[in-house]
Motif scaffolding. Structure first.
Motif, PDB file in Angstrom:
ATOM      1  N   MET A 252       0.824  -1.206   0.000  1.00 17.04           N
ATOM      2  CA  MET A 252       0.000   0.000   0.000  1.00 17.04           C
ATOM      3  C   MET A 252       0.860   1.260   0.000  1.00 17.04           C
ATOM      4  O   MET A 252       0.451   2.281  -0.564  1.00 17.04           O
ATOM      5  CB  MET A 252      -0.930  -0.009   1.207  1.00 17.04           C
ATOM      6  CG  MET A 252      -2.214   0.780   0.999  1.00 17.04           C
ATOM      7  SD  MET A 252      -3.292   0.064  -0.247  1.00 17.04           S
ATOM      8  CE  MET A 252      -4.077  -1.216   0.696  1.00 17.04           C
ATOM      9  N   CYS A 253       2.036   1.216   0.604  1.00 18.73           N
ATOM     10  CA  CYS A 253       2.937   2.377   0.555  1.00 18.73           C
ATOM     11  C   CYS A 253       3.385   2.640  -0.879  1.00 18.73           C
ATOM     12  O   CYS A 253       3.499   3.799  -1.300  1.00 18.73           O
ATOM     13  CB  CYS A 253       4.151   2.148   1.454  1.00 18.73           C
ATOM     14  SG  CYS A 253       3.791   2.312   3.228  1.00 18.73           S
ATOM     15  N   LEU A 254       3.628   1.583  -1.641  1.00 23.32           N
ATOM     16  CA  LEU A 254       3.965   1.752  -3.055  1.00 23.32           C
ATOM     17  C   LEU A 254       2.801   2.396  -3.802  1.00 23.32           C
ATOM     18  O   LEU A 254       2.997   3.264  -4.658  1.00 23.32           O
ATOM     19  CB  LEU A 254       4.314   0.397  -3.667  1.00 23.32           C
ATOM     20  CG  LEU A 254       4.603   0.394  -5.171  1.00 23.32           C
ATOM     21  CD1 LEU A 254       5.797   1.283  -5.495  1.00 23.32           C
ATOM     22  CD2 LEU A 254       4.845  -1.032  -5.674  1.00 23.32           C
ATOM     23  N   VAL A 255       1.590   1.987  -3.465  1.00 26.15           N
ATOM     24  CA  VAL A 255       0.396   2.572  -4.092  1.00 26.15           C
ATOM     25  C   VAL A 255       0.344   4.076  -3.823  1.00 26.15           C
ATOM     26  O   VAL A 255       0.014   4.868  -4.718  1.00 26.15           O
ATOM     27  CB  VAL A 255      -0.873   1.880  -3.565  1.00 26.15           C
ATOM     28  CG1 VAL A 255      -2.123   2.659  -3.974  1.00 26.15           C
ATOM     29  CG2 VAL A 255      -0.963   0.457  -4.091  1.00 26.15           C
ATOM     30  N   MET A 411       4.696  -4.752  -8.692  1.00 24.58           N
ATOM     31  CA  MET A 411       4.786  -3.669  -9.663  1.00 24.58           C
ATOM     32  C   MET A 411       3.432  -3.284 -10.262  1.00 24.58           C
ATOM     33  O   MET A 411       3.339  -2.317 -11.016  1.00 24.58           O
ATOM     34  CB  MET A 411       5.745  -4.052 -10.791  1.00 24.58           C
ATOM     35  CG  MET A 411       7.186  -4.235 -10.358  1.00 24.58           C
ATOM     36  SD  MET A 411       8.278  -4.638 -11.754  1.00 24.58           S
ATOM     37  CE  MET A 411       8.186  -3.092 -12.687  1.00 24.58           C
ATOM     38  N   GLU A 412       2.379  -4.037  -9.941  1.00 19.08           N
ATOM     39  CA  GLU A 412       1.082  -3.795 -10.572  1.00 19.08           C
ATOM     40  C   GLU A 412       0.546  -2.379 -10.382  1.00 19.08           C
ATOM     41  O   GLU A 412      -0.054  -1.831 -11.309  1.00 19.08           O
ATOM     42  CB  GLU A 412       0.056  -4.818 -10.080  1.00 19.08           C
ATOM     43  CG  GLU A 412       0.275  -6.204 -10.679  1.00 19.08           C
ATOM     44  CD  GLU A 412      -0.848  -7.160 -10.328  1.00 19.08           C
ATOM     45  OE1 GLU A 412      -1.833  -6.712  -9.679  1.00 19.08           O
ATOM     46  OE2 GLU A 412      -0.756  -8.346 -10.695  1.00 19.08           O
ATOM     47  N   PRO A 413       0.710  -1.748  -9.205  1.00 18.63           N
ATOM     48  CA  PRO A 413       0.217  -0.367  -9.103  1.00 18.63           C
ATOM     49  C   PRO A 413       0.839   0.568 -10.131  1.00 18.63           C
ATOM     50  O   PRO A 413       0.234   1.581 -10.497  1.00 18.63           O
ATOM     51  CB  PRO A 413       0.610   0.037  -7.666  1.00 18.63           C
ATOM     52  CG  PRO A 413       0.664  -1.252  -6.912  1.00 18.63           C
ATOM     53  CD  PRO A 413       1.193  -2.248  -7.905  1.00 18.63           C
ATOM     54  N   ILE A 414       2.052   0.249 -10.607  1.00 18.25           N
ATOM     55  CA  ILE A 414       2.695   1.065 -11.643  1.00 18.25           C
ATOM     56  C   ILE A 414       2.278   0.591 -13.026  1.00 18.25           C
ATOM     57  O   ILE A 414       1.799   1.363 -13.852  1.00 18.25           O
ATOM     58  CB  ILE A 414       4.233   1.002 -11.510  1.00 18.25           C
ATOM     59  CG1 ILE A 414       4.670   1.469 -10.126  1.00 18.25           C
ATOM     60  CG2 ILE A 414       4.898   1.846 -12.594  1.00 18.25           C
ATOM     61  CD1 ILE A 414       6.157   1.274  -9.873  1.00 18.25           C
ATOM     62  N   THR A 415       2.456  -0.704 -13.286  1.00 14.43           N
ATOM     63  CA  THR A 415       2.236  -1.230 -14.630  1.00 14.43           C
ATOM     64  C   THR A 415       0.772  -1.251 -15.034  1.00 14.43           C
ATOM     65  O   THR A 415       0.466  -1.315 -16.227  1.00 14.43           O
ATOM     66  CB  THR A 415       2.812  -2.654 -14.741  1.00 14.43           C
ATOM     67  OG1 THR A 415       2.198  -3.500 -13.752  1.00 14.43           O
ATOM     68  CG2 THR A 415       4.316  -2.637 -14.523  1.00 14.43           C
ATOM     69  N   HIS A 416      -0.154  -1.202 -14.084  1.00 10.63           N
ATOM     70  CA  HIS A 416      -1.580  -1.199 -14.410  1.00 10.63           C
ATOM     71  C   HIS A 416      -2.165   0.208 -14.449  1.00 10.63           C
ATOM     72  O   HIS A 416      -3.368   0.367 -14.630  1.00 10.63           O
ATOM     73  CB  HIS A 416      -2.369  -2.048 -13.403  1.00 10.63           C
ATOM     74  CG  HIS A 416      -2.248  -3.522 -13.660  1.00 10.63           C
ATOM     75  ND1 HIS A 416      -1.028  -4.155 -13.778  1.00 10.63           N
ATOM     76  CD2 HIS A 416      -3.185  -4.493 -13.834  1.00 10.63           C
ATOM     77  CE1 HIS A 416      -1.232  -5.451 -14.000  1.00 10.63           C
ATOM     78  NE2 HIS A 416      -2.521  -5.674 -14.042  1.00 10.63           N
ATOM     79  N   SER A 417      -1.337   1.221 -14.265  1.00 10.66           N
ATOM     80  CA  SER A 417      -1.806   2.613 -14.288  1.00 10.66           C
ATOM     81  C   SER A 417      -1.208   3.326 -15.496  1.00 10.66           C
ATOM     82  O   SER A 417       0.003   3.584 -15.544  1.00 10.66           O
ATOM     83  CB  SER A 417      -1.395   3.338 -12.993  1.00 10.66           C
ATOM     84  OG  SER A 417      -1.639   4.731 -13.121  1.00 10.66           O
ATOM     85  N   GLY A 418      -2.055   3.635 -16.464  1.00 12.03           N
ATOM     86  CA  GLY A 418      -1.578   4.362 -17.634  1.00 12.03           C
ATOM     87  C   GLY A 418      -1.015   5.722 -17.276  1.00 12.03           C
ATOM     88  O   GLY A 418      -0.026   6.179 -17.865  1.00 12.03           O
ATOM     89  N   ILE A 419      -1.632   6.389 -16.299  1.00  8.49           N
ATOM     90  CA  ILE A 419      -1.164   7.711 -15.883  1.00  8.49           C
ATOM     91  C   ILE A 419       0.227   7.610 -15.269  1.00  8.49           C
ATOM     92  O   ILE A 419       1.125   8.407 -15.575  1.00  8.49           O
ATOM     93  CB  ILE A 419      -2.149   8.336 -14.885  1.00  8.49           C
ATOM     94  CG1 ILE A 419      -3.534   8.504 -15.535  1.00  8.49           C
ATOM     95  CG2 ILE A 419      -1.642   9.686 -14.382  1.00  8.49           C
ATOM     96  CD1 ILE A 419      -4.616   8.947 -14.582  1.00  8.49           C
ATOM     97  N   ALA A 420       0.433   6.610 -14.400  1.00 10.13           N
ATOM     98  CA  ALA A 420       1.744   6.445 -13.768  1.00 10.13           C
ATOM     99  C   ALA A 420       2.809   6.097 -14.801  1.00 10.13           C
ATOM    100  O   ALA A 420       3.926   6.631 -14.758  1.00 10.13           O
ATOM    101  CB  ALA A 420       1.675   5.355 -12.698  1.00 10.13           C
ATOM    102  N   MET A 421       2.477   5.209 -15.747  1.00 10.83           N
ATOM    103  CA  MET A 421       3.447   4.823 -16.779  1.00 10.83           C
ATOM    104  C   MET A 421       3.842   6.026 -17.629  1.00 10.83           C
ATOM    105  O   MET A 421       5.025   6.233 -17.927  1.00 10.83           O
ATOM    106  CB  MET A 421       2.842   3.724 -17.659  1.00 10.83           C
ATOM    107  CG  MET A 421       2.661   2.391 -16.955  1.00 10.83           C
ATOM    108  SD  MET A 421       4.210   1.542 -16.623  1.00 10.83           S
ATOM    109  CE  MET A 421       4.680   1.066 -18.281  1.00 10.83           C
ATOM    110  N   ALA A 422       2.847   6.816 -18.050  1.00  7.31           N
ATOM    111  CA  ALA A 422       3.137   7.988 -18.883  1.00  7.31           C
ATOM    112  C   ALA A 422       3.956   9.014 -18.110  1.00  7.31           C
ATOM    113  O   ALA A 422       4.893   9.618 -18.653  1.00  7.31           O
ATOM    114  CB  ALA A 422       1.830   8.615 -19.372  1.00  7.31           C
ATOM    115  N   THR A 423       3.625   9.214 -16.838  1.00 12.80           N
ATOM    116  CA  THR A 423       4.335  10.208 -16.031  1.00 12.80           C
ATOM    117  C   THR A 423       5.789   9.814 -15.825  1.00 12.80           C
ATOM    118  O   THR A 423       6.706  10.630 -16.021  1.00 12.80           O
ATOM    119  CB  THR A 423       3.642  10.373 -14.665  1.00 12.80           C
ATOM    120  OG1 THR A 423       2.287  10.775 -14.871  1.00 12.80           O
ATOM    121  CG2 THR A 423       4.343  11.427 -13.826  1.00 12.80           C
TER     122      THR A 423
END
Length: 450
Positions: A252-255, A411-423
């Motif tokens: 959750m801290c990664l989230v 890594m799912e909170p990063i790889t499953h978020s288009g906004i995070a990946m683009a940022t």
């Protein structure tokens, strides 16, 4: 010779004062738009945990209460917390996959999820002042790319709604498409032929017409409305004392870090729309509110909270950029949390109605990003490459969510978020191409925040 007076800064449009009726109606628009997303997270997590219908309803009301309070704080500010811009808050989708896994883990369950949420909120409160200093890495080139990706990544949500929703028996059926088209056409016609107040509430007008049409087609389900209580208070720690377990807390801290990255991009977008420079001080206030809402949410039977991207589209679409509108919307959310029958009526809006409105508003978010890119040297080949690759990375989890399925689960909170990946892509490539390329290269990125 008289000294030349300093240039006058443009007026902040988020300080706009509106007539009472317009304030209420535009605030209601914000609630109707974000309500589906606000209730989706507790619905998904509650079902994954095997909760009863009554317990899931409690999760929804708890989410509405915390979202309403957090929206008020973001809009009006309390002490050092709250960005004081038109921001709507709600439960974040970034944590859904992690929480669904936690719900099925032996010895974790709901109390473990809430404990991890509290710990993640405390972690966010600690790191918010440091994260807020990253604004210098968000020149117009990066911000425009991120905002464009936000709009594009929201389009599948609008299309899913317009086709009848994920639970539709005949997705894409003619009745769903007709209602979505009617809502969209109404919004467009109001913006074309009317002015002022009517344009400001064009989305509400379109959704009202769509709701009537959907009701006539038998799409509005009010079953169970009579059984819902007229008034109900949210009880803290309803599911028991929160548990603080290491693995869920780390996840959750990664989230929270991902939420901060997304929120920073959205705050910068709102700053451009409202004529307010989202400097490190304002970013810190906004991120502290995100973290504070998450901390409180764990005690109040709900989950990580963040700013809602879709409401940025409504701000741009209507041209109403007053923070007092979202403050009113926050009051609406608090009221809905205490009045289950009223919340039930709002939840009965069919997805096709939301879809027609979403196509226009999410497109406006992307258009805002494209407009912002004009401030950067987009003719430069390396800047074009930055935009191309970053938008491509942002669209990857949207086009094929399973693309990164073989990577580690954390890594799912990063790889499953288009906004995070683009940022992350845009910031990294801007560092490589422009910041490390010297002052002349940094100027090419349109470093307005330097």
């Amino acid at each position: 010779m008289n000294p030349v007076p300093p240039p006058v800064a443009p007026a902040r449009t988020d300080e706009q004062r509106l007539p009472a009726l317009q304030l209420l109606l535009v605030g209601l628009q914000h609630v109707l738009l974000m309500y589906g997303g606000a209730v989706a997270v507790p619905l998904i997590v509650g079902q994954a945990a095997g909760l009863s219908r009554e317990e899931i309803a409690l999760l929804i009301n708890a989410d509405l209460l915390v979202a309403g309070i957090a929206t008020l704080v973001q809009s009006l500010g309390i002490g050092p917390v709250g960005i004081r811009m038109p921001v709507m808050m709600g439960a974040s989708f970034a944590a859904v996959s992690s929480m669904v896994v936690m719900a099925g883990m032996p010895g974790v369950g709901m109390t473990g999820i809430f404990g991890a949420t509290i710990a993640a909120g405390a972690f966010g409160l600690v790191i918010a002042p440091f994260v807020s200093k990253i604004v210098r890495f968000f020149p117009p080139l990066v911000t425009g790319t991120v905002i464009t990706s936000i709009g594009l990544s929201l389009f599948p949500v609008a299309i899913n709604w317009a086709g009848g929703g994920s639970t539709a028996s005949e997705f894409g059926g003619l009745p769903y498409l007709a209602i979505a088209a009617a809502v969209l056409a109404t919004i467009l016609l109001v913006n074309r032929f009317l002015r002022g107040f009517w344009v400001n509430v064009s989305v509400l007008i379109g959704m009202a017409l769509g709701y009537v049409l959907a009701g006539a087609c038998g799409m509005v389900d009010l079953g169970g409305l009579d059984a819902a209580p007229a008034f109900q208070l949210v009880e803290p720690n309803h599911f028991g004392t929160p548990q603080f377990l290491l693995a869920p807390i780390l996840s959750m801290c990664l989230v929270v870090v991902i939420i901060f990255v997304e929120s920073a991009g959205m705050f910068l977008a709102l700053g451009k729309i409202t004529g307010t420079e989202a400097d490190p001080r304002l970013l810190r206030r906004g991120l502290l509110c995100d973290a504070g809402a998450t901390f409180v949410a764990g005690f109040m039977n709900t989950f990580t909270h963040s700013s809602f991207a879709q409401n940025i589209g409504l701000v741009q679409m209507t041209g109403v950029r007053s923070r007092y509108v979202t403050a009113v919307a926050g009051v609406f959310l608090i009221s809905l949390s205490l009045l289950p029958k009223a919340a039930y009526l709002v939840a009965s809006i069919p997805p096709a109605v939301l879809g027609g409105a979403g196509i226009a508003m999410f497109g406006m978010v992307a258009a805002t990003g494209i407009k912002l890119l004009q401030e950067a040297d987009i003719a430069d080949r390396r800047n074009q490459l930055l935009v191309a690759v970053s938008i491509g990375m942002g669209m990857t989890p949207v086009v094929r969510p399973e693309f990164f399925a073989q990577l580690p689960h954390w890594m799912e909170p990063i790889t499953h978020s288009g906004i995070a990946m683009a940022t992350l892509s845009a910031v990294t490539l801007n560092l490589l191409f422009n910041v490390l390329g010297g002052p002349e290269r940094e100027h090419a990125s349109g470093a307005a925040h330097g």
